[in-house]
Scaffold this motif. Structure first.
Motif, PDB file in Angstrom:
ATOM      1  N   UNK A 146      -0.338  -0.963 -15.659  1.00  0.00           N
ATOM      2  CA  UNK A 146      -0.778   0.411 -15.794  1.00  0.00           C
ATOM      3  C   UNK A 146      -0.439   1.185 -14.559  1.00  0.00           C
ATOM      4  N   UNK A 147      -0.957   2.412 -14.457  1.00  0.00           N
ATOM      5  CA  UNK A 147      -0.575   3.300 -13.379  1.00  0.00           C
ATOM      6  C   UNK A 147      -0.802   2.629 -12.044  1.00  0.00           C
ATOM      7  N   UNK A 148       0.187   2.737 -11.159  1.00  0.00           N
ATOM      8  CA  UNK A 148       0.069   2.154  -9.841  1.00  0.00           C
ATOM      9  C   UNK A 148       0.430   3.183  -8.826  1.00  0.00           C
ATOM     10  N   UNK A 149       0.070   2.975  -7.589  1.00  0.00           N
ATOM     11  CA  UNK A 149       0.393   3.930  -6.550  1.00  0.00           C
ATOM     12  C   UNK A 149       0.310   3.292  -5.202  1.00  0.00           C
ATOM     13  N   UNK A 150       1.140   3.703  -4.334  1.00  0.00           N
ATOM     14  CA  UNK A 150       1.118   3.217  -2.978  1.00  0.00           C
ATOM     15  C   UNK A 150       0.485   4.298  -2.130  1.00  0.00           C
ATOM     16  N   UNK A 151      -0.441   3.919  -1.264  1.00  0.00           N
ATOM     17  CA  UNK A 151      -1.113   4.911  -0.447  1.00  0.00           C
ATOM     18  C   UNK A 151      -0.106   5.585   0.468  1.00  0.00           C
ATOM     19  N   UNK A 152      -0.119   6.892   0.482  1.00  0.00           N
ATOM     20  CA  UNK A 152       0.786   7.640   1.338  1.00  0.00           C
ATOM     21  C   UNK A 152       0.296   7.587   2.779  1.00  0.00           C
ATOM     22  N   UNK A 153       1.228   7.738   3.711  1.00  0.00           N
ATOM     23  CA  UNK A 153       0.874   7.776   5.119  1.00  0.00           C
ATOM     24  C   UNK A 153       0.272   9.124   5.452  1.00  0.00           C
ATOM     25  N   UNK A 154      -0.470   9.236   6.557  1.00  0.00           N
ATOM     26  CA  UNK A 154      -0.994  10.545   6.960  1.00  0.00           C
ATOM     27  C   UNK A 154       0.114  11.580   7.137  1.00  0.00           C
ATOM     28  N   UNK A 155       1.291  11.138   7.598  1.00  0.00           N
ATOM     29  CA  UNK A 155       2.402  12.069   7.762  1.00  0.00           C
ATOM     30  C   UNK A 155       2.846  12.635   6.425  1.00  0.00           C
ATOM     31  N   UNK A 156       2.913  11.775   5.387  1.00  0.00           N
ATOM     32  CA  UNK A 156       3.302  12.252   4.064  1.00  0.00           C
ATOM     33  C   UNK A 156       2.252  13.221   3.512  1.00  0.00           C
ATOM     34  N   UNK A 157       0.981  12.878   3.724  1.00  0.00           N
ATOM     35  CA  UNK A 157      -0.072  13.758   3.249  1.00  0.00           C
ATOM     36  C   UNK A 157      -0.031  15.104   3.960  1.00  0.00           C
ATOM     37  N   UNK A 254      -8.143  11.192   3.161  1.00  0.00           N
ATOM     38  CA  UNK A 254      -8.032  12.651   3.144  1.00  0.00           C
ATOM     39  C   UNK A 254      -8.959  13.295   4.160  1.00  0.00           C
ATOM     40  N   UNK A 255     -10.001  12.588   4.584  1.00  0.00           N
ATOM     41  CA  UNK A 255     -10.873  13.149   5.619  1.00  0.00           C
ATOM     42  C   UNK A 255     -10.115  13.377   6.913  1.00  0.00           C
TER      43      UNK A 255
END
Length: 292
Positions: A146-157, A254-255
């Motif tokens: 099912x849906x998967x995702x890799x946590x983005x880096x703070x730079x990407x965010x 996100x904090x």
């Protein structure tokens, strides 16, 4: 610090006594595959209601596969099984949209075989059902997740925040307890949406350039930004962030952007929080962003 390589919504399922029947547990959960602080690969099941990691399995390369249970009448039940033992751990996919099952199970099995690999994502519009063979490398029965995702880096965010905060109002858009699909970040951060923005706000080139790859030509130009947002790498980064947000487990990350924790619980919550933050910083009024 542990690094999350893959994450997707999934509940647990349990064998019915000594029979071969498996029953799904409706508890909302997520599977996370992490490179742990101990240098080992961890397969974690986390309760999305309590945020507690209730199962943490240490895996060694080549010892486990994530495979579809072919006898499942529903078709989205999967088993984590080991070549070194008779252990079996059953899961069922909780994302309402099954269209990318093949893609994500392929990434699960690639990580189980080699924890150092980078997940591979299909190009937009790819339909695995039209292919004679998918990318999964599992030697187990045909896999699908099912849906998967890799946590983005703070730079990407930070890069995504800088772009989305200037967009203004925008967005786009089993079993009875499956969640309702959210809007997609990939429908918002498209070249078609971003090119007019760059053309009308050329100062964005200077503001965004520190967050872009260091090998880009200098000084920054609007043309450079247009090439970046049209690249497969940028689209993959947006899709990774979209899928990570769908797990509802990015509150802590996100904090670091100055956003409330609830902004990490979904795509729409993330976009709304960015919109509110941009309006506060720029002193703008108006209503909140409308999304479908």
């Amino acid at each position: 610090m542990a690094e999350t390589r893959l994450a997707f919504k999934a509940g647990r399922a349990f064998r019915r006594g000594s029979t071969n029947f498996v029953d799904p547990d409706p508890t909302k959960g997520a599977i996370l595959i992490q490179n742990g602080e101990d240098g080992l690969l961890h397969f974690i099941w986390k309760n999305r209601s309590t945020n507690d990691a209730e199962e943490d399995l240490i895996l060694f390369p080549g010892d486990a596969t994530f495979a579809k249970v072919e006898q499942s009448a529903w078709g989205r039940t999967y088993v984590l099984k080991f070549s070194s033992s008779n252990q079996r751990h059953f899961f069922w996919m909780q994302d309402a949209d099954p269209s990318r099952d093949e893609e994500f199970v392929g990434n699960v099995n690639r990580l189980l075989a080699d924890p150092s690999i980078v997940p591979i994502w299909y190009s937009e519009g790819y339909n695995p059902n039209s292919q004679t063979a998918g990318p999964s490398t599992s030697s187990a029965p045909a896999a699908g997740s099912s849906q998967a995702g890799q946590h983005a880096t703070p730079e990407e965010l930070a890069r995504i925040r800088s772009i989305v905060s200037t967009l203004g109002a925008g967005g786009s858009g089993g079993q009875s307890f499956q969640p309702t699909p959210e809007i997609s970040l990939t429908d918002v951060l498209t070249p078609a949406n971003l090119r007019p923005l760059f053309a009308s706000r050329p100062e964005l080139a200077q503001a965004l350039f520190p967050h872009l790859p260091p090998d880009l030509p200098s000084p920054p130009t609007v043309e450079t930004l247009e090439r970046v947002v049209s690249s497969p790498q940028f689209r993959a980064a947006v899709r990774n962030l979209d899928m990570a947000l769908r797990t509802g487990l990015l509150g802590g990350l996100v904090r670091t952007l100055g956003l409330p924790e609830e902004a990490g619980t979904g795509v729409e919550s993330f976009l709304r929080a960015l919109q509110d933050q941009a309006r506060r910083e720029e002193g703008e009024g108006g209503d909140r962003m409308d999304t479908d």
